[in-house]
Motif scaffolding. Structure first.
Motif, PDB file in Angstrom:
ATOM      1  N   GLU A 106      23.719 -29.838 -25.609  1.00 42.06           N
ATOM      2  CA  GLU A 106      22.704 -29.614 -24.676  1.00 42.06           C
ATOM      3  C   GLU A 106      23.374 -28.986 -23.465  1.00 42.06           C
ATOM      4  O   GLU A 106      24.133 -29.355 -22.919  1.00 42.06           O
ATOM      5  N   ILE A 107      22.699 -27.749 -22.997  1.00 32.71           N
ATOM      6  CA  ILE A 107      23.165 -27.009 -21.877  1.00 32.71           C
ATOM      7  C   ILE A 107      21.943 -26.771 -21.202  1.00 32.71           C
ATOM      8  O   ILE A 107      20.898 -26.181 -21.396  1.00 32.71           O
ATOM      9  N   TYR A 108      21.913 -27.153 -19.693  1.00 27.26           N
ATOM     10  CA  TYR A 108      21.006 -26.807 -18.689  1.00 27.26           C
ATOM     11  C   TYR A 108      21.468 -25.929 -17.715  1.00 27.26           C
ATOM     12  O   TYR A 108      22.428 -26.133 -17.020  1.00 27.26           O
ATOM     13  N   ILE A 109      20.882 -24.685 -17.920  1.00 22.24           N
ATOM     14  CA  ILE A 109      21.574 -23.691 -17.190  1.00 22.24           C
ATOM     15  C   ILE A 109      20.559 -23.419 -15.990  1.00 22.24           C
ATOM     16  O   ILE A 109      19.403 -22.534 -16.235  1.00 22.24           O
ATOM     17  N   THR A 110      21.117 -23.175 -14.832  1.00 27.57           N
ATOM     18  CA  THR A 110      20.402 -22.735 -13.776  1.00 27.57           C
ATOM     19  C   THR A 110      20.601 -21.431 -13.189  1.00 27.57           C
ATOM     20  O   THR A 110      21.917 -21.414 -12.794  1.00 27.57           O
ATOM     21  N   VAL A 111      19.688 -20.411 -12.982  1.00 29.17           N
ATOM     22  CA  VAL A 111      20.152 -19.073 -12.625  1.00 29.17           C
ATOM     23  C   VAL A 111      18.769 -18.664 -11.514  1.00 29.17           C
ATOM     24  O   VAL A 111      17.747 -19.424 -11.654  1.00 29.17           O
ATOM     25  N   GLN A 112      19.427 -17.666 -11.271  1.00 26.72           N
ATOM     26  CA  GLN A 112      18.032 -16.766 -10.560  1.00 26.72           C
ATOM     27  C   GLN A 112      17.133 -16.697 -11.440  1.00 26.72           C
ATOM     28  O   GLN A 112      17.300 -16.235 -12.427  1.00 26.72           O
ATOM     29  N   ASP A 113      15.776 -16.524 -10.937  1.00 25.01           N
ATOM     30  CA  ASP A 113      14.916 -16.440 -12.038  1.00 25.01           C
ATOM     31  C   ASP A 113      14.751 -15.123 -12.432  1.00 25.01           C
ATOM     32  O   ASP A 113      14.059 -15.215 -13.754  1.00 25.01           O
ATOM     33  N   LYS A 114      15.317 -14.023 -11.884  1.00 27.03           N
ATOM     34  CA  LYS A 114      15.291 -12.772 -12.416  1.00 27.03           C
ATOM     35  C   LYS A 114      15.993 -12.492 -13.847  1.00 27.03           C
ATOM     36  O   LYS A 114      16.003 -11.763 -14.571  1.00 27.03           O
ATOM     37  N   PHE A 115      16.844 -13.593 -14.078  1.00 27.04           N
ATOM     38  CA  PHE A 115      18.100 -13.535 -15.254  1.00 27.04           C
ATOM     39  C   PHE A 115      17.486 -14.201 -16.282  1.00 27.04           C
ATOM     40  O   PHE A 115      16.964 -15.165 -16.192  1.00 27.04           O
ATOM     41  N   GLN A 116      17.976 -13.692 -17.408  1.00 31.80           N
ATOM     42  CA  GLN A 116      17.571 -14.331 -18.899  1.00 31.80           C
ATOM     43  C   GLN A 116      18.942 -15.222 -19.243  1.00 31.80           C
ATOM     44  O   GLN A 116      20.136 -14.644 -18.767  1.00 31.80           O
ATOM     45  N   THR A 117      18.617 -16.166 -20.061  1.00 26.16           N
ATOM     46  CA  THR A 117      20.052 -16.885 -20.312  1.00 26.16           C
ATOM     47  C   THR A 117      20.005 -16.963 -22.021  1.00 26.16           C
ATOM     48  O   THR A 117      18.661 -16.880 -22.651  1.00 26.16           O
ATOM     49  N   LEU A 118      20.983 -17.154 -22.511  1.00 25.77           N
ATOM     50  CA  LEU A 118      21.131 -17.314 -24.103  1.00 25.77           C
ATOM     51  C   LEU A 118      22.154 -18.462 -24.197  1.00 25.77           C
ATOM     52  O   LEU A 118      23.305 -18.129 -23.472  1.00 25.77           O
ATOM     53  N   SER A 119      22.077 -19.298 -24.880  1.00 26.62           N
ATOM     54  CA  SER A 119      23.029 -20.062 -25.435  1.00 26.62           C
ATOM     55  C   SER A 119      22.870 -20.553 -26.915  1.00 26.62           C
ATOM     56  O   SER A 119      21.983 -19.967 -27.443  1.00 26.62           O
ATOM     57  N   ASN A 120      23.629 -21.662 -27.362  1.00 26.33           N
ATOM     58  CA  ASN A 120      23.645 -22.080 -28.798  1.00 26.33           C
ATOM     59  C   ASN A 120      22.339 -22.787 -29.008  1.00 26.33           C
ATOM     60  O   ASN A 120      21.790 -23.368 -27.987  1.00 26.33           O
ATOM     61  N   GLY A 121      21.660 -22.739 -30.175  1.00 26.59           N
ATOM     62  CA  GLY A 121      20.689 -23.529 -30.766  1.00 26.59           C
ATOM     63  C   GLY A 121      19.002 -22.953 -30.084  1.00 26.59           C
ATOM     64  O   GLY A 121      19.222 -21.482 -30.004  1.00 26.59           O
ATOM     65  N   LEU A 122      18.284 -23.837 -29.778  1.00 27.02           N
ATOM     66  CA  LEU A 122      16.993 -23.140 -29.408  1.00 27.02           C
ATOM     67  C   LEU A 122      16.672 -23.546 -27.755  1.00 27.02           C
ATOM     68  O   LEU A 122      17.160 -24.409 -27.348  1.00 27.02           O
ATOM     69  N   LEU A 123      16.043 -22.690 -27.238  1.00 31.12           N
ATOM     70  CA  LEU A 123      15.532 -22.791 -25.840  1.00 31.12           C
ATOM     71  C   LEU A 123      14.297 -23.742 -25.958  1.00 31.12           C
ATOM     72  O   LEU A 123      13.175 -23.233 -26.435  1.00 31.12           O
ATOM     73  N   VAL A 124      14.746 -25.039 -25.547  1.00 31.98           N
ATOM     74  CA  VAL A 124      13.660 -25.922 -25.660  1.00 31.98           C
ATOM     75  C   VAL A 124      12.615 -26.049 -24.203  1.00 31.98           C
ATOM     76  O   VAL A 124      11.358 -26.004 -24.521  1.00 31.98           O
ATOM     77  N   GLU A 125      13.017 -25.514 -23.245  1.00 33.05           N
ATOM     78  CA  GLU A 125      12.208 -25.545 -21.916  1.00 33.05           C
ATOM     79  C   GLU A 125      12.794 -24.758 -20.927  1.00 33.05           C
ATOM     80  O   GLU A 125      14.024 -24.594 -20.713  1.00 33.05           O
ATOM     81  N   SER A 126      12.072 -23.884 -20.013  1.00 35.98           N
ATOM     82  CA  SER A 126      12.473 -23.316 -19.029  1.00 35.98           C
ATOM     83  C   SER A 126      11.574 -23.812 -17.817  1.00 35.98           C
ATOM     84  O   SER A 126      10.349 -23.889 -17.717  1.00 35.98           O
ATOM     85  N   LYS A 127      12.367 -24.494 -16.674  1.00 35.81           N
ATOM     86  CA  LYS A 127      11.691 -24.912 -15.656  1.00 35.81           C
ATOM     87  C   LYS A 127      11.781 -24.268 -14.178  1.00 35.81           C
ATOM     88  O   LYS A 127      13.187 -23.922 -14.079  1.00 35.81           O
TER      89      LYS A 127
END
Length: 888
Positions: free
Chosen positions: A208-229
């Motif tokens: 599980e990875i929780y990635i915090t970024v500026q809102d202008k950025f998209q993220t990609l990681s392994n598996g499924l995007l479960v939630e964006s907060k």
């Protein structure tokens, strides 16, 4: 991992050696000693790199990360779940490279417990556990840390140029021409530069990875995007979850202002799986043109292997300044920016083979993983072979064979440069050495030989069993062999021993003799390799014998050094085609008559049949050979036409005027851009008549293909010299690297100071190998200019060196800046000679000498300026890959 784009040859590297001079007295004494007694040196263990011993099994990884872009750092909290694997243990050793470790805690019931004692040396994190945990007993460790990828000191390889693990691209946003982004590269053991882990291919963990970024950025990681907060400070936290276990080197994060183009693939049960493409916004209209065959590939490979794509999604993302070709991060493949192509650029070429390669890894590498880097061919040989499988399915056998030959040639080149080694080898000096033409290219060819020998049904049945029985596990080469033996009922140790567990390849000579008296054909196939170094191979071979338009097939085994095969034949053969399937990995000397090579070109069906014949006939003056080559200009497969164009030397000597309209028509009308491009090259080289050629080039200037346009620009310059500059300038703004490189080439040969801005305005638009080519043309341009213009190159090359680009492009900056220094030193010598000549002439030379002295002082000052800059830049350099090639 695909290494195709980043395999490079760096020249002008000089190695020095130290020698101890031995006197004749010393040698004599040594010989006397050896004669008196046998000298025995103490035995030492040979180098052996085993698979990692699993003490603690990593069950689950939970990461919370955010970023300090300015400092190129990651702030992280890792919660890691372990179980002792085989024995009770009270300690834990983790890989954690160049980190600041702030705390290590044990967690109880989701609550942070108490701090643990640890030792950290910048490489390994050694933790004392609060008790001795029993086999199968779970415990959780929480680590707070900062990752410092810029402080990582480990080397890359020929496939992976750097090994920092975590990369900030255009980190401060100062370069408006470069996308700001973050991406990771875990293979081989670089994931441990951005999170603590057991960085070994035989370890598997969910994540599980929780990635915090500026809102202008998209993220990609392994598996499924479960939630964006959404967070109160304007940032956003994306929660990615991977339920199925995979190796730590396959963990991935990609971050940037990406457009996400979504596609789907339908599973057997009718449900749709997300397939998505992350691209910079300017390439959003072309994303489906670039990646659009992905769902078809997923379906084809699932059907072919009998194992449905096993993961929850499949995404692909493109990264700037990527240190390799592509990487098979599970469900999130990363590609280098060379994949960015417009619809017009895709006319010339596509990267389907690379897309197929990384996708196939999701079975071979991600689902079933090599247990050690010594077994890397279990990953890379299969991925390499997937390129053949896809080409064969989508484009036909000719295309597949053509590309397979290039791969085979890559193996020969790799072995020539780096030496011959076993495919599966535990004695490597560095694990990075495994990423070579053996693990990739040679392995793909070995698998094709095995498929040819066993047949498709048995071959793919074995692969299905291998994948099914070892899913989510790590394996070694013998497990693959046993699956092939199970499927075929054969003992295949002979095959695996000679191909996977030994080095080299067969070297053979092939001779044939037909006896009219006995009506017998004898084919002699003799192995000539050094048997002290390489095996005596067993080779099942198909021989096709052509007579009176019919083909007789004989299957034989080459098992000995000398092998004679005799066949009854009513008349002398028109052609004896040894290895008629063209699948054997060997180097051969095939002693056939010119008549047989002509027959092979005209009649044998496969691409390599044609290639071999062209190689033998291209310089021939035999009228039948010339006729066969000219006939091949009309072959249905584009590359046969292309090879025919490359083999026209004899035909041009005999039939130059007759070929003029034929090649001219091909330049303007052939359906394939590579053929049109080559036709232009042939015309420019052999028909340098402006009255004839310029009207043809006016047509090809309008060609839809950028490669054809680039060839036209170069041909026009060859024909018209400096007069071509005005026409060339019209294409400065074309958004095509091939066209801009053509423009740069013309300016390098004929340009003046008015063309300088073209180079400075576009140097940052190129990356990797294209940047190297562009800079080389710029350097050539500078060499043809006045000193003041040449000096303008100093800050350009300095900026290249100080950029965050890939190391070998920055190395080019060093080399070319040093080249400028040499140029100015040479100019000083030339000016001194000019002054000396004037002084010999005598007369009123004061003004001329004064100007020359001024010019000399300028050149001296620039040489000194460069010398200081190089010293400063070398002193600041920290990249170990680049430092390896810089003078001390």
């Amino acid at each position: 991992m695909n290494k195709k784009i980043i395999t490079i040859i760096i020249t002008s590297i000089f190695l020095s050696s130290c020698f101890v001079k031995k006197t004749s007295e010393t040698v004599s004494t040594t010989q006397e000693t050896l004669e008196k007694e046998e000298v025995k040196l103490p035995k030492k263990q040979e180098v052996y790199n085993p698979s990692n011993t699993i003490v603690n099994d990593l069950i689950h990884t939970e990461l919370h990360v955010d970023f300090n872009w300015k400092a190129k750092q990651l702030n992280g909290t890792a919660t890691l779940t372990f179980q002792p694997y085989a024995y009770d243990t009270d300690s834990l050793i983790l890989d954690a490279k160049a980190m600041d470790i702030f705390s290590v805690f044990i967690e109880f019931d989701s609550l942070k417990g108490y701090a643990l004692q640890y030792k950290y040396d910048g490489w390994k994190l050694r933790i004392g556990l609060p008790k001795k945990y029993k086999k199968g007993e779970s415990y959780k460790i929480v680590i707070e840390y900062v990752a410092n990828p810029e402080k990582v000191e480990q080397m890359g390889s020929s496939a992976i140029a750097e090994a920092k693990g975590l990369y900030f691209i255009n980190h401060d946003g100062s370069n408006p021409k470069k996308h700001q982004e973050i991406w990771t590269q875990g293979e081989t053991e670089s994931s441990s530069t951005w999170f603590p882990t057991i960085d070994s291919p035989n370890e598997k963990t969910t994540q599980e990875i929780y990635i915090t970024v500026q809102d202008k950025f998209q993220t990609l990681s392994n598996g499924l995007l479960v939630e964006s907060k959404q967070n109160d400070d304007g940032t956003r936290t994306d929660y990615w979850k991977m339920d199925l276990p995979h190796a730590p080197y396959l963990f991935f994060m990609g971050i940037g202002e990406y457009a996400i183009v979504k596609d789907t693939w339908t599973k057997k049960d009718g449900t749709e799986m997300e397939v998505s493409y992350y691209v910079e916004k300017e390439y959003e209209p072309y994303a489906r043109d670039i990646f659009g065959k992905t769902p078809k590939m997923i379906q084809y490979f699932s059907d072919l292997l009998g194992v449905e794509y096993p993961w929850a999604k499949y995404s692909q993302i493109v990264g700037r300044d990527y240190v390799s070709g592509a990487m098979e991060n599970t469900t999130a493949t990363l590609h280098g920016e060379f994949l960015y192509q417009t619809k017009r650029e895709l006319i010339d070429d596509n990267n389907e083979s690379i897309i197929a390669h990384e996708l196939f890894h999701h079975w071979f590498g991600d689902l079933v993983t090599c247990e050690s880097w010594a077994n890397l061919p279990l990953n890379e040989s299969f991925a390499n072979y997937s390129q053949f499988l896809w080409d064969e399915y989508e484009h036909g056998r000719m295309e597949a064979d053509k590309n397979a030959y290039d791969e085979m040639d890559g193996y020969f080149l790799s072995a020539q440069q780096g030496g011959h080694v076993d495919m599966i080898r535990f004695d490597y000096a560095s694990r990075e050495d495994m990423f070579d033409g053996h693990s990739y290219n040679k392995g793909g060819r070995i698998l094709h030989m095995l498929r040819t020998h066993l047949g498709d049904e048995v071959f793919f049945e074995a692969l299905k069993n291998y994948l099914t029985e070892n899913a989510f596990k790590a394996t070694e080469i013998h497990e693959l062999r046993m699956q092939f033996e199970k499927a075929s009922g054969q003992d295949l140790n002979w095959f695996f021993n000679q191909w996977f567990l030994a080095s080299g390849h067969p070297l053979v000579t092939i001779d044939q003799k037909y006896d009219e008296a006995t009506k017998e054909l004898t084919v002699s196939i003799n192995q000539t390799q050094d048997f002290e170094k390489w095996p005596l191979y067993q080779l099942p071979i198909q021989i096709d014998i052509y007579t009176n338009g019919s083909v007789r097939t004989e299957n034989v085994w080459i098992k000995n050094e000398l092998n004679d095969f005799t066949f009854k034949l009513n008349q002398a053969p028109d052609l004896v085609n040894v290895d008629a399937t063209k699948t054997t990995l060997w180097l051969k000397k095939d002693n056939k008559s010119t008549e047989q090579w002509i027959y092979q070109l005209n009649n044998a069906p496969l691409w390599l049949d044609k290639k071999e014949a062209f190689d033998k006939l291209e310089k021939s003056s035999n009228p039948d050979a010339i006729a066969a080559i000219q006939k091949a200009l009309n072959h249905e497969f584009y590359d046969v036409r292309l090879m025919a164009l490359k083999s026209l030397k004899g035909a041009l000597n005999k039939n130059k005027e007759a070929l003029k309209p034929v090649v001219s028509k091909m330049a303007t009308s052939d359906v394939h851009p590579k053929v049109r491009k080559k036709s232009i090259d042939v015309l420019a080289k052999n028909f340098q008549d402006a009255t004839f050629l310029n009207p043809i080039l006016e047509k090809t200037f309008k060609d839809s293909s950028y490669s054809v346009l680039g060839a036209t620009i170069n041909a026009y310059a060859t024909l018209n010299g400096k007069d071509a500059l005005k026409r060339t300038k019209e294409y400065e703004k074309e958004e095509s690297s091939s066209v801009q490189l053509a423009v740069a080439s013309v300016y390098a040969d004929y340009g003046d100071e008015t063309n300088h801005d073209f180079f400075t305005e576009n140097v940052e638009s190129f990356n990797g190998f294209n940047q190297y080519s562009f800079l080389s043309s710029y350097f050539k341009f500078l060499m043809n200019q006045k000193d003041a213009i040449t000096a303008k190159g100093i800050p350009v090359f300095e900026n290249v060196i100080e950029s965050d680009g890939i190391w070998f492009a920055r190395l080019a900056g060093f080399q070319l800046l040093a080249g400028l220094q040499s140029h100015f030193d040479k100019r000083v010598n030339e000016i001194n000679n000019d002054i000396a000549s004037l002084e010999k002439e005598g007369g009123d030379i004061s003004m001329k000498v004064a100007q020359l002295e001024k010019d000399k002082n300028f050149c001296v000052s620039k040489s000194q300026e460069i010398s200081k800059k190089l010293e400063t830049l070398r002193g600041k350099e920290t990249d170990p890959n680049l430092l390896k090639y810089l003078p001390k």
